[in-house]
Write an enzyme that holds these catalytic residues in place. Structure first.
Site, mmCIF file in Angstrom:
data_model
loop_
_atom_site.group_PDB
_atom_site.id
_atom_site.type_symbol
_atom_site.label_atom_id
_atom_site.label_comp_id
_atom_site.label_asym_id
_atom_site.label_seq_id
_atom_site.Cartn_x
_atom_site.Cartn_y
_atom_site.Cartn_z
ATOM 1 N N LYS A 215 0.840 -1.198 0.000
ATOM 2 C CA LYS A 215 0.000 0.000 0.000
ATOM 3 C C LYS A 215 0.878 1.253 0.000
ATOM 4 O O LYS A 215 0.671 2.175 -0.774
ATOM 5 C CB LYS A 215 -0.921 -0.027 1.222
ATOM 6 C CG LYS A 215 -1.901 1.122 1.260
ATOM 7 C CD LYS A 215 -2.928 0.922 2.346
ATOM 8 C CE LYS A 215 -3.821 2.150 2.453
ATOM 9 N NZ LYS A 215 -4.826 2.015 3.496
ATOM 10 N N GLU A 221 10.889 -4.709 3.886
ATOM 11 C CA GLU A 221 11.008 -6.108 3.472
ATOM 12 C C GLU A 221 10.592 -6.280 2.008
ATOM 13 O O GLU A 221 11.277 -6.931 1.215
ATOM 14 C CB GLU A 221 10.086 -7.005 4.313
ATOM 15 C CG GLU A 221 10.390 -7.071 5.788
ATOM 16 C CD GLU A 221 9.616 -6.044 6.609
ATOM 17 O OE1 GLU A 221 9.447 -4.898 6.128
ATOM 18 O OE2 GLU A 221 9.206 -6.386 7.726
ATOM 19 N N GLY A 275 -4.881 -2.352 4.833
ATOM 20 C CA GLY A 275 -4.128 -3.477 4.267
ATOM 21 C C GLY A 275 -4.760 -4.819 4.569
ATOM 22 O O GLY A 275 -4.958 -5.649 3.681
ATOM 23 N N ARG A 276 -5.127 -5.046 5.828
ATOM 24 C CA ARG A 276 -5.642 -6.368 6.206
ATOM 25 C C ARG A 276 -7.072 -6.588 5.744
ATOM 26 O O ARG A 276 -7.627 -7.665 5.931
ATOM 27 C CB ARG A 276 -5.500 -6.569 7.709
ATOM 28 C CG ARG A 276 -6.112 -5.483 8.565
ATOM 29 C CD ARG A 276 -5.646 -5.578 10.018
ATOM 30 N NE ARG A 276 -6.135 -4.465 10.826
ATOM 31 C CZ ARG A 276 -5.534 -3.298 10.945
ATOM 32 N NH1 ARG A 276 -4.426 -3.056 10.274
ATOM 33 N NH2 ARG A 276 -6.037 -2.347 11.704
ATOM 34 N N GLU A 361 -4.248 -7.184 14.792
ATOM 35 C CA GLU A 361 -3.799 -5.847 14.380
ATOM 36 C C GLU A 361 -4.969 -4.858 14.434
ATOM 37 O O GLU A 361 -4.772 -3.662 14.596
ATOM 38 C CB GLU A 361 -3.188 -5.887 12.972
ATOM 39 C CG GLU A 361 -2.214 -4.745 12.708
ATOM 40 C CD GLU A 361 -1.457 -4.852 11.394
ATOM 41 O OE1 GLU A 361 -2.085 -4.701 10.329
ATOM 42 O OE2 GLU A 361 -0.236 -5.090 11.407
ATOM 43 N N HIS A 392 -3.825 -34.283 17.091
ATOM 44 C CA HIS A 392 -2.625 -35.055 17.445
ATOM 45 C C HIS A 392 -1.498 -34.115 17.829
ATOM 46 O O HIS A 392 -0.328 -34.510 17.829
ATOM 47 C CB HIS A 392 -2.242 -35.945 16.263
ATOM 48 C CG HIS A 392 -3.351 -36.863 15.876
ATOM 49 N ND1 HIS A 392 -3.532 -38.106 16.460
ATOM 50 C CD2 HIS A 392 -4.397 -36.687 15.019
ATOM 51 C CE1 HIS A 392 -4.613 -38.671 15.950
ATOM 52 N NE2 HIS A 392 -5.167 -37.817 15.082
ATOM 53 N N LYS A 520 9.456 -0.624 13.564
ATOM 54 C CA LYS A 520 9.979 -0.283 12.232
ATOM 55 C C LYS A 520 11.036 0.814 12.347
ATOM 56 O O LYS A 520 12.090 0.758 11.714
ATOM 57 C CB LYS A 520 8.849 0.237 11.341
ATOM 58 C CG LYS A 520 7.863 -0.811 10.888
ATOM 59 C CD LYS A 520 6.868 -0.196 9.923
ATOM 60 C CE LYS A 520 5.694 -1.105 9.668
ATOM 61 N NZ LYS A 520 4.628 -0.503 8.868
HETATM 62 O O1 F6P Z 1 2.675 -4.411 9.787
HETATM 63 C C1 F6P Z 1 2.139 -3.168 9.574
HETATM 64 C C2 F6P Z 1 1.602 -2.987 8.211
HETATM 65 O O2 F6P Z 1 1.428 -1.623 8.052
HETATM 66 C C3 F6P Z 1 0.301 -3.745 7.956
HETATM 67 O O3 F6P Z 1 -0.804 -3.121 8.452
HETATM 68 C C4 F6P Z 1 0.319 -3.843 6.474
HETATM 69 O O4 F6P Z 1 -0.607 -4.789 6.013
HETATM 70 C C5 F6P Z 1 1.758 -4.223 6.238
HETATM 71 O O5 F6P Z 1 2.481 -3.452 7.188
HETATM 72 C C6 F6P Z 1 2.268 -3.995 4.850
HETATM 73 O O6 F6P Z 1 2.207 -2.645 4.477
HETATM 74 P P1 F6P Z 1 2.328 -2.204 2.977
HETATM 75 O O7 F6P Z 1 1.191 -2.775 2.222
HETATM 76 O O8 F6P Z 1 2.300 -0.714 2.994
HETATM 77 O O9 F6P Z 1 3.639 -2.722 2.438
#
Ligand code: F6P
Length: 556
Positions: A215, A221, A275-276, A361, A392, A520
């Site tokens: 987003k 990452e 995002g979620r 979250e 199990h 972060k």
């Molecule tokens: O972990 C925090 C967060 O902001 C989530 O809410 C989000 O889904 C994720 O990082 C990834 O963010 P982005 O889509 O901006 O890479």
């Protein structure tokens, strides 16, 4: 959500009359046993079950009486759940701390009337973007858009994390029987370089497409993995242009363009979708490529079915509301710290991880929407697995560990694979676990069973405490005909709305996530320090670890 959109204070939920009534009620019913409740009321199953769309929820194995649900509904009323839902659906800025609407429901809506956000009709925009996405995906699927050396794309690798990863990952696995386009979906999220390296190992660069899903397009990452993916393509393509092997899904199109992704392959991730909650948007692109646009449309349709139910059913018969209130009942009145989700469906193996982000979250918050303290605990620790494997592994603790762990069973009447007899075995085990958790086994039953088996008296006495257990562990059972895209859409939307209702009860904003920011920020500084910058003011533990890590020869 009237309180913050209209400037009223949001109080902590325990200050309400409904909460106090529930506390008093809890004192009366906490000692009741589910066995007894079933014995006393032959109509219990009928009374405590509800249907919505293709879903059937049996919630009769909960520690509730005929008085409990009206009291819980009164709490929902006092906390303005219906008003909050209406505000969300109509696009109010319910995500107050970020000044945004939360309109994931608009992504799956079939309504045609304009829906305005900041002066723009988002319905028209959503329809346009979906059409563009489907056309683009169609070209990939049918070979009109190809990779290096005119090769057809066969593998798509989604590079994203959190909400830009878990939704499509979970849904692609859930809908594996529908993956018939000839394109295999892969998902890479972790900063650990192993994730990308191991995913790429068996892939042919010429037929591999990458989707950078972010987003913000600033997530460390994801950008690191995208950069490495680009290097991989460059190295393997002997100078060819890898740009056509990339697409992006983002709310920050300019950053995607700067990365070198062609504008025609950059898709919108709306500012007003968290995002979620974004699987329904272009974030579903890997899924579209794997299952095809028609099945993706069915998933959206399923979400819409649940939206209609949630926005129109009375609180007492509203499936997401019921699940939410039962969750509050256990979390806040019985003190249950965790909530388990057990899907008796192997293809739902990523559902617990997906729901973990969605729930934890969203509702792992300690302040109300207007920043006041919430005096009660919010958001349970959500965890789970798939049946029968879980039986199990960890079920022992649920049966005899002495903790109250409410749980949801998810069960399909039919599967996608033969033999039907084995599907019946799966169903039998699911029902058995729910029944065993509810009934437990009394000392008398244990004694009778062992006596019938001819166990000597001394041995019976010795084993009785090991074999007997109290039961009375509550569970919901969500039954669906078969895990189709439409059913999956309903299940996801059900949990989204459950979480929303709980947030309305607790008073928190389910759409922000400020808590993850500090980590972060610190990681940014620590990365520089690992690379040689002078360490800033850290605690002795962090400084000690930094020193050890920096002095390792392999890090030099
Ligand atoms: O972990 C925090 C967060 O902001 C989530 O809410 C989000 O889904 C994720 O990082 C990834 O963010 P982005 O889509 O901006 O890479």
């Amino acid at each position: 959500m009237p309180p913050d959109t209209h400037g009223h204070a949001v109080n902590s939920p325990e200050t309400t009359a409904a909460w106090r009534a529930l506390e008093a009620h809890h004192r009366q019913v906490a000692g009741l046993h589910l066995r007894q409740l079933f014995a006393d009321d032959p109509g219990r199953f009928k009374r405590f079950s509800v249907e919505a769309g293709d879903l059937f929820l049996d919630y009769s194995k909960n520690r509730i009486t005929a008085e409990t649900m009206p009291l819980l509904a009164a709490l929902a009323r006092e906390r303005g759940v219906a008003e909050a839902a209406a505000a969300m659906f109509r696009g109010d800025k319910v995500n107050a701390s970020e000044g945004r609407a939360a309109l994931h429901t608009a992504l799956r809506s079939r309504d045609k009337a304009p829906l305005m956000v900041d002066g723009v009709d988002i319905r028209a925009a959503v329809a346009r973007e979906l059409k563009r996405l489907n056309a683009w995906a169609g070209e990939i699927i049918h070979g009109g858009r190809r990779g290096l050396r005119n090769t057809r794309f066969r593998d798509v690798v989604n590079l994203g994390i959190g909400g830009s990863h878990l939704g499509p990952l979970m849904a692609a696995e859930a809908l594996r029987p529908y993956q018939r386009t000839g394109i295999r979906a892969h998902f890479v999220a972790n900063a650990d370089p192993a994730d990308l390296a191991q995913t790429l190992e068996p892939l042919d660069p010429a037929s591999t497409l990458f989707i950078v899903t972010s987003k913000t397009f600033t997530t460390q990452e994801t950008l690191a993995n995208a950069e490495r993916a680009r290097q991989w393509l460059k190295q393997k393509s002997s100078g060819g242009n890898p740009a056509r092997h990339f697409a992006a899904v983002t709310a920050n199109a300019s950053a995607a363009l700067d990365f070198g992704i062609p504008a025609e392959s950059v898709f919108e991730m709306w500012d007003w979708v968290g995002g979620r909650y974004s699987l329904w948007s272009a974030v579903g692109l890997p899924l579209v490529l794997a299952i095809g646009p028609e099945h993706f449309a069915e998933l959206l349709e399923g979400g819409h079915v649940m939206d209609q139910h949630f926005s129109s059913a009375a609180l007492e018969g509203n499936m997401p509301v019921i699940l939410a209130l039962l969750g509050v009942w256990y979390h806040n009145f019985f003190g249950a710290q965790t909530h388990a989700v057990l899907a008796y469906e192997e293809n739902l193996k990523h559902l617990p991880a997906y729901l973990q982000q969605l729930d934890m979250e969203s509702n792992g918050k300690r302040v109300t929407r207007d920043g006041g303290p919430i005096a009660v605990s919010t958001g349970p620790v959500l965890w789970g697995g798939t049946g029968t494997s879980c039986q199990h592994a960890f079920m022992q603790l649920l049966h005899q560990g002495g903790r109250l762990i409410p749980l949801d069973f998810l069960l399909g009447k039919k599967g996608h694979h033969a033999p039907a007899a084995q599907q019946q075995m799966l169903i039998a085990h699911c029902l058995a676990q729910a029944e065993a958790l509810m009934r437990g086994r009394t000392a008398e039953e244990t004694e009778a069973e062992m006596r019938a088996a001819g166990v000597p008296a001394a041995r019976r006495r010795a084993l009785a405490p090991h074999r007997a257990f109290p039961g009375n562990n509550p569970s919901n059972l969500l039954l669906y005909p078969r895990l189709t895209p439409r059913v999956l859409g309903q299940i996801i939307a059900l949990y989204e709305h459950k979480i929303f209702v709980q947030a309305a009860v607790w008073g928190n904003n389910p759409f922000d996530q400020w808590g993850v920011e500090l980590g972060k920020q610190l990681a940014g500084a620590l990365l520089d320090e690992l690379r040689g910058a002078t360490p800033s003011a850290h605690d002795a533990s962090t400084l000690g670890l930094l020193a050890r890590l920096r002095s390792k020869p392999e890090n030099k």
